[in-house]
Design an enzyme around this catalytic site. Structure first.
Site, PDB file in Angstrom:
ATOM      1  N   ASP A   1      -4.292 -11.232   0.881  1.00 19.53           N
ATOM      2  CA  ASP A   1      -4.062  -9.799   0.927  1.00 19.53           C
ATOM      3  C   ASP A   1      -5.462  -9.196   0.886  1.00 19.53           C
ATOM      4  OD1 ASP A   1      -2.791  -7.291   0.873  1.00 19.53           O
ATOM      5  OD2 ASP A   1      -2.778  -7.268  -1.305  1.00 19.53           O
TER       6      ASP A   1
ATOM      7  N   ASP B   1      -6.682  -5.352   0.175  1.00 16.96           N
ATOM      8  CA  ASP B   1      -7.030  -4.343  -0.824  1.00 16.96           C
ATOM      9  C   ASP B   1      -6.707  -4.846  -2.228  1.00 16.96           C
ATOM     10  OD1 ASP B   1      -7.921  -1.956  -1.890  1.00 16.96           O
ATOM     11  OD2 ASP B   1      -6.058  -0.887  -1.509  1.00 16.96           O
TER      12      ASP B   1
END
Length: 70
Positions: free
Chosen positions: A13, A15
């Site tokens: 992922d 952020d």
């Protein structure tokens, strides 16, 4: 239990994992260098659709995270 030597690919992922805001998180560059050195493939995903893949590539590059969009 899976040993690191058995890892062949990683999906990140973005952020909060690779960066926060416009700053890379500590250790990200070293982690990616380690994966490259070990021949481990990696890619990113996000549920934030505000930018195109090319725009994310540019955003990451500004943080010295070099990862092609495709």
């Amino acid at each position: 239990m899976l040993a690191f030597d058995d890892v062949t690919a990683v999906l990140f992922d973005m952020d909060g994992v690779l960066y926060r805001g416009s700053a890379a998180l500590p250790g990200v560059a070293e982690l990616l260098e380690l994966l490259d050195a070990r021949g481990v493939a990696y890619a990113c995903c996000t549920n934030n659709a505000t930018l195109t893949a090319a725009q994310y590539e540019a955003k990451l590059a500004k943080m010295s995270i070099h990862m092609p969009a495709a």
